[in-house]
Design a protein around this motif. Structure first.
Motif, short mmCIF file in Angstrom:
data_model
loop_
_atom_site.label_atom_id
_atom_site.label_comp_id
_atom_site.label_asym_id
_atom_site.label_seq_id
_atom_site.Cartn_x
_atom_site.Cartn_y
_atom_site.Cartn_z
N UNK A 149 102.16 4.93 73.02
CA UNK A 149 101.75 4.10 74.16
C UNK A 149 102.80 3.05 74.51
N UNK A 150 103.48 2.51 73.49
CA UNK A 150 104.57 1.55 73.77
C UNK A 150 105.71 2.24 74.52
N UNK A 151 106.01 3.47 74.14
CA UNK A 151 107.10 4.19 74.82
C UNK A 151 106.69 4.56 76.25
N UNK A 152 105.42 4.94 76.46
CA UNK A 152 104.97 5.33 77.78
C UNK A 152 104.97 4.16 78.75
N UNK A 153 104.54 3.00 78.26
CA UNK A 153 104.49 1.84 79.15
C UNK A 153 105.81 1.09 79.21
N UNK A 154 106.70 1.41 78.28
CA UNK A 154 107.99 0.74 78.18
C UNK A 154 107.80 -0.78 78.09
N UNK A 155 106.70 -1.16 77.42
CA UNK A 155 106.36 -2.58 77.31
C UNK A 155 107.39 -3.35 76.49
N UNK A 156 107.99 -2.70 75.54
CA UNK A 156 108.94 -3.38 74.68
C UNK A 156 110.35 -3.36 75.24
N UNK A 157 110.58 -2.57 76.26
CA UNK A 157 111.91 -2.47 76.84
C UNK A 157 112.85 -1.60 76.03
N UNK A 158 112.31 -0.84 75.10
CA UNK A 158 113.14 0.02 74.26
C UNK A 158 113.32 1.38 74.94
N UNK A 159 114.48 1.98 74.71
CA UNK A 159 114.76 3.25 75.38
C UNK A 159 114.67 4.45 74.46
N UNK A 160 114.56 4.24 73.14
CA UNK A 160 114.50 5.37 72.22
C UNK A 160 113.34 5.19 71.25
N UNK A 161 113.02 6.26 70.55
CA UNK A 161 111.94 6.23 69.58
C UNK A 161 112.25 5.24 68.46
N UNK A 162 113.47 5.26 67.96
CA UNK A 162 113.82 4.37 66.85
C UNK A 162 113.76 2.90 67.26
N UNK A 163 114.20 2.59 68.47
CA UNK A 163 114.13 1.20 68.95
C UNK A 163 112.68 0.76 69.11
N UNK A 164 111.86 1.64 69.68
CA UNK A 164 110.44 1.31 69.86
C UNK A 164 109.76 1.12 68.52
N UNK A 165 110.04 2.00 67.57
CA UNK A 165 109.46 1.89 66.23
C UNK A 165 109.83 0.56 65.57
N UNK A 166 111.10 0.18 65.68
CA UNK A 166 111.55 -1.09 65.09
C UNK A 166 110.85 -2.27 65.74
N UNK A 167 110.67 -2.22 67.06
CA UNK A 167 109.98 -3.31 67.75
C UNK A 167 108.52 -3.40 67.35
N UNK A 168 107.86 -2.26 67.21
CA UNK A 168 106.45 -2.27 66.82
C UNK A 168 106.29 -2.81 65.40
N UNK A 169 107.17 -2.40 64.49
CA UNK A 169 107.09 -2.88 63.11
C UNK A 169 107.39 -4.38 63.02
N UNK A 170 108.20 -4.88 63.92
CA UNK A 170 108.54 -6.31 63.89
C UNK A 170 107.43 -7.20 64.45
N UNK A 171 106.40 -6.63 65.06
CA UNK A 171 105.27 -7.42 65.58
C UNK A 171 104.39 -7.85 64.42
N UNK A 172 104.46 -9.08 64.04
CA UNK A 172 103.68 -9.60 62.92
C UNK A 172 102.83 -10.77 63.37
N UNK A 173 101.84 -10.48 64.24
CA UNK A 173 101.03 -11.56 64.78
C UNK A 173 99.76 -11.83 63.98
N UNK A 174 99.46 -11.02 62.97
CA UNK A 174 98.31 -11.29 62.12
C UNK A 174 97.00 -10.73 62.61
N UNK A 175 96.95 -10.18 63.82
CA UNK A 175 95.69 -9.65 64.33
C UNK A 175 95.47 -8.20 63.92
#
Length: 108
Positions: A49-75
């Protein structure tokens, strides 16, 4: 299928030999199976879903994965370890487990 004998054994241990219910065995085994399947399904859906919406601004799977893993908001479930990979795990379980609870005993 591998959980059914284990669950049937637990039923006979705690409820007595006559109280073993095949329908309950199917319900519990299906619920455990769905919870395990969601451990794989949810991170896949989050990254997709992050890749489809391009919400993170990442252009590849590895970039998107790194951005998702770096989200540490506690929720999210286990966000300090897995980042945002398991965001939505609880609500997905709340959808999948009752469905499996009903479907598998009817199918069997």
């Amino acid at each position: 299928e591998t959980m059914k004998p284990f669950i049937a054994n637990l039923q006979s241990t705690y409820r007595g030999e006559e109280a073993s219910s095949p329908a309950l065995t199917h319900m519990v085994a299906a619920s455990v199976g769905e919870a395990a399947a969601c451990l794989v399904r949810v991170p896949t859906e989050v990254v997709k879903s992050k890749m489809q919406t391009n919400a993170a601004g990442a252009s590849s799977l590895s970039e998107t994965f790194k951005l998702v893993v770096s989200e540490k908001d506690g929720r999210a479930f286990g966000s300090q370890v897995f980042g945002g990979l398991y965001r939505g795990y609880g609500i997905t379980l709340m959808r999948e487990v009752p469905f499996a609870f009903i479907q598998f005993p009817l199918y069997e």
